[in-house]
Design an enzyme around this catalytic site. Structure first.
Site, PDB file in Angstrom:
ATOM      1  N   ALA A 105       0.670  -0.778   0.074  1.00 15.93           N
ATOM      2  CA  ALA A 105      -0.068  -0.466   0.073  1.00 15.93           C
ATOM      3  C   ALA A 105       0.748   1.293   0.457  1.00 15.93           C
ATOM      4  CB  ALA A 105      -0.547  -0.293   1.021  1.00 15.93           C
ATOM      5  N   ALA A 107       1.840   4.097  -1.956  1.00 14.25           N
ATOM      6  CA  ALA A 107       1.102   5.803  -2.266  1.00 14.25           C
ATOM      7  C   ALA A 107       1.121   6.757  -0.947  1.00 14.25           C
ATOM      8  CB  ALA A 107       0.473   6.189  -3.052  1.00 14.25           C
ATOM      9  N   PRO A 108       1.961   7.718  -0.970  1.00 10.73           N
ATOM     10  CA  PRO A 108       2.606   8.494  -1.943  1.00 10.73           C
ATOM     11  C   PRO A 108       4.256   8.251  -1.674  1.00 10.73           C
ATOM     12  CG  PRO A 108       2.570   9.542  -0.004  1.00 10.73           C
ATOM     13  CD  PRO A 108       2.034   8.957   0.784  1.00 10.73           C
ATOM     14  N   GLY A 109       4.493   6.810  -0.883  1.00  9.99           N
ATOM     15  CA  GLY A 109       5.782   5.870  -1.021  1.00  9.99           C
ATOM     16  C   GLY A 109       6.950   6.484   0.018  1.00  9.99           C
ATOM     17  N   LYS A 111       7.585   6.035   3.286  1.00  7.38           N
ATOM     18  CA  LYS A 111       7.799   4.034   2.982  1.00  7.38           C
ATOM     19  C   LYS A 111       9.154   3.597   2.393  1.00  7.38           C
ATOM     20  CE  LYS A 111       4.887   4.592   7.442  1.00  7.38           C
ATOM     21  NZ  LYS A 111       3.576   5.694   6.442  1.00  7.38           N
ATOM     22  N   GLU A 129      -0.301  -0.304  -5.425  1.00  9.35           N
ATOM     23  CA  GLU A 129      -1.503   0.779  -5.811  1.00  9.35           C
ATOM     24  C   GLU A 129      -2.469   1.874  -6.407  1.00  9.35           C
ATOM     25  OE1 GLU A 129      -1.698   3.651  -3.143  1.00  9.35           O
ATOM     26  OE2 GLU A 129      -3.581   4.427  -3.357  1.00  9.35           O
ATOM     27  N   ASP A 156      -5.468  -3.632  -6.692  1.00  6.78           N
ATOM     28  CA  ASP A 156      -5.679  -3.824  -5.768  1.00  6.78           C
ATOM     29  C   ASP A 156      -4.999  -4.817  -4.752  1.00  6.78           C
ATOM     30  OD1 ASP A 156      -7.005  -5.287  -2.539  1.00  6.78           O
ATOM     31  OD2 ASP A 156      -8.980  -4.116  -3.840  1.00  6.78           O
ATOM     32  N   ASP A 174       1.610  -1.300   5.241  1.00  6.67           N
ATOM     33  CA  ASP A 174       0.808   0.341   5.760  1.00  6.67           C
ATOM     34  C   ASP A 174      -0.369   0.829   5.526  1.00  6.67           C
ATOM     35  OD1 ASP A 174       1.064   2.616   7.491  1.00  6.67           O
ATOM     36  OD2 ASP A 174       2.272   3.717   5.627  1.00  6.67           O
ATOM     37  N   CYS A 228      -1.744   4.607  11.076  1.00  6.38           N
ATOM     38  CA  CYS A 228      -1.840   5.500  11.730  1.00  6.38           C
ATOM     39  C   CYS A 228      -2.824   5.739  12.700  1.00  6.38           C
ATOM     40  CB  CYS A 228      -1.944   6.581  11.471  1.00  6.38           C
ATOM     41  SG  CYS A 228      -2.692   7.041   9.542  1.00  6.38           S
TER      42      CYS A 228
HETATM   43  N1  SAM Z   1       3.434   4.054   3.462  1.00  5.82           N
HETATM   44  C1  SAM Z   1       2.732   4.818   2.192  1.00  5.82           C
HETATM   45  C2  SAM Z   1       3.607   6.109   2.694  1.00  5.82           C
HETATM   46  O1  SAM Z   1       4.359   5.903   3.425  1.00  5.82           O
HETATM   47  O2  SAM Z   1       4.078   6.960   1.951  1.00  5.82           O
HETATM   48  C3  SAM Z   1       0.950   5.409   3.005  1.00  5.82           C
HETATM   49  C4  SAM Z   1       0.029   4.524   2.569  1.00  5.82           C
HETATM   50  S1  SAM Z   1      -1.164   4.711   2.528  1.00  5.82           S
HETATM   51  C5  SAM Z   1      -1.351   4.779   4.725  1.00  5.82           C
HETATM   52  C6  SAM Z   1      -2.550   4.036   2.509  1.00  5.82           C
HETATM   53  C7  SAM Z   1      -1.782   3.864   0.816  1.00  5.82           C
HETATM   54  O3  SAM Z   1      -3.378   2.322   0.395  1.00  5.82           O
HETATM   55  C8  SAM Z   1      -2.907   4.951   0.026  1.00  5.82           C
HETATM   56  O4  SAM Z   1      -2.208   5.284  -0.413  1.00  5.82           O
HETATM   57  C9  SAM Z   1      -4.355   4.295  -0.541  1.00  5.82           C
HETATM   58  O5  SAM Z   1      -4.827   4.629  -1.901  1.00  5.82           O
HETATM   59  C10 SAM Z   1      -4.050   2.887  -0.746  1.00  5.82           C
HETATM   60  N2  SAM Z   1      -4.672   1.785  -1.014  1.00  5.82           N
HETATM   61  C11 SAM Z   1      -6.019   2.136  -0.620  1.00  5.82           C
HETATM   62  N3  SAM Z   1      -7.049   0.774  -0.607  1.00  5.82           N
HETATM   63  C12 SAM Z   1      -6.183  -0.234  -0.875  1.00  5.82           C
HETATM   64  C13 SAM Z   1      -5.720  -1.698  -1.771  1.00  5.82           C
HETATM   65  N4  SAM Z   1      -6.999  -1.590  -1.871  1.00  5.82           N
HETATM   66  N5  SAM Z   1      -4.922  -2.178  -1.808  1.00  5.82           N
HETATM   67  C14 SAM Z   1      -3.554  -1.715  -1.561  1.00  5.82           C
HETATM   68  N6  SAM Z   1      -3.385   0.161  -1.344  1.00  5.82           N
HETATM   69  C15 SAM Z   1      -4.458   0.546  -0.992  1.00  5.82           C
END
Ligand code: SAM
Length: 315
Positions: A105, A107-109, A111, A129, A156, A174, A228
């Site tokens: 998961a 974005a925005p990247g 981690k 993502e 997904d 995350d 979070c």
């Molecule tokens: N790890 C990222 C960072 O440090 O920049 C932040 C991740 S953010 C908490 C969670 C991400 O999961 C979002 O970008 C969201 O769009 C994405 N997301 C939502 N549904 C998802 C899915 N079914 N599968 C994978 N990612 C998903």
């Protein structure tokens, strides 16, 4: 919060929702030599407070967040604004150069770029993502930070484990979450979409994602689950669902870096101590496996955002 925190922490933690928090930066060794980047930041008047558990993590005054974001060093990817709690995730997952790593998961990247830095741009970093504009932001961010080992998949995350099978040494999830730890009383938009129903929906999605993340791990590999959010439905309950589904192969590991000491009194936060509490082993009617005590909740203070972390090994 009353149900999940000891009474001794409650007032202090509730107060953090109305208080400004310090910002933090990560120095990126994939773009420029860190001592030179640090020298440039200091020359620009940025007040860097070092953090014990990472030579690349620094706390800065909140008032300098905007300044940093406009510095050439930020535009060139040498420094990245990233909370200390977020920086802990990649440090705890500890990928090695040459590893096959999945960020499910991404974005925005922030981690993902940190994982690539710890891998010294050696190995493979697969980033997933599903949301279009976030997907493009992720790609641009990793490019700016000099990451050369990333592959990007717009899909997904719940479908990935079955598709790829057990092939990764390290997986970061995350997870998308309710963002409770980001709520701010001065910004009603930060909490106006919250509802108990939304938490349940989010939890359902997280349960699917954590199973997929686990299925993509090699035997011996490690998964770091992070949110979070404070809600046990998004944290302990999700991890417990994984232990229940894979009782013979999923093992919770203690989260163990030397500086991560639980504090008796959180009244005087210091930059070097992470204010953590062990995960819950009961919630409302539910009793979780005793190993859930190995998970941690970072309680917010001036330096740290609220966070939940669980480290899981595939036997
Ligand atoms: N790890 C990222 C960072 O440090 O920049 C932040 C991740 S953010 C908490 C969670 C991400 O999961 C979002 O970008 C969201 O769009 C994405 N997301 C939502 N549904 C998802 C899915 N079914 N599968 C994978 N990612 C998903």
């Amino acid at each position: 919060m009353q149900q999940i925190l000891p009474a001794s922490d409650l007032d202090r933690v509730l107060a953090t929702f109305s208080l400004p928090r310090r910002a933090a930066v990560r120095i990126n060794p994939l773009r420029g030599e860190p001592p030179e980047t640090i020298r440039r930041l200091l020359a620009s008047g940025i007040e860097l407070t070092p953090i014990d558990w990472s030579s690349h993590a620094f706390s800065i005054p909140e008032a300098q967040r905007e300044t940093v974001s406009h510095l050439p060093a930020a535009e060139q990817g040498q420094v990245y604004l990233q909370s200390l709690s977020s920086q802990l995730a990649a440090v705890l997952l500890a990928p090695q150069p040459g590893d096959q790593v999945l960020d499910l998961a991404a974005a925005p990247g922030g981690k993902a770029a940190h994982l690539a830095a710890l891998m010294q741009n050696d190995g493979l970093l697969s980033c997933v993502e599903p949301i279009k504009d976030r997907f493009y932001r992720l790609q641009a961010n990793l490019k700016r930070q000099g990451v050369t080992i990333a592959r990007f998949y717009r899909t997904d995350g719940r479908t990935v484990g079955k598709k790829v099978g057990p092939r990764f040494d390290r997986v970061l999830l995350d997870a998308p979450c309710s963002g409770e730890a980001r709520f701010t009383t001065t910004e009603p938009a930060s909490f106006e979409t919250w509802s108990p129903r939304k938490i349940k929906e989010t939890s359902w999605k997280q349960i699917g994602l954590i199973a997929s993340a686990f299925e993509s791990l090699k035997p011996g590999g490690r998964l770091l689950y992070a949110t979070c959010s404070f809600a046990p439905e998004e944290n302990e309950q999700v991890v417990a669902s994984l232990l229940d589904r894979f009782p013979d192969s999923a093992e919770l590991l203690p989260i163990d870096i030397p500086q991560l000491q639980p504090q008796e009194s959180l009244a005087e936060p210091s930059a070097t101590m992470v204010p953590i509490r062990p995960g819950l082993t009961t919630w409302e009617e539910e009793i979780f496996p005793a190993d859930l005590r190995h998970t941690v909740r970072i309680l917010p203070n001036e330096f740290y955002d609220g966070f939940f972390l669980a480290l899981i090994k595939r036997r």
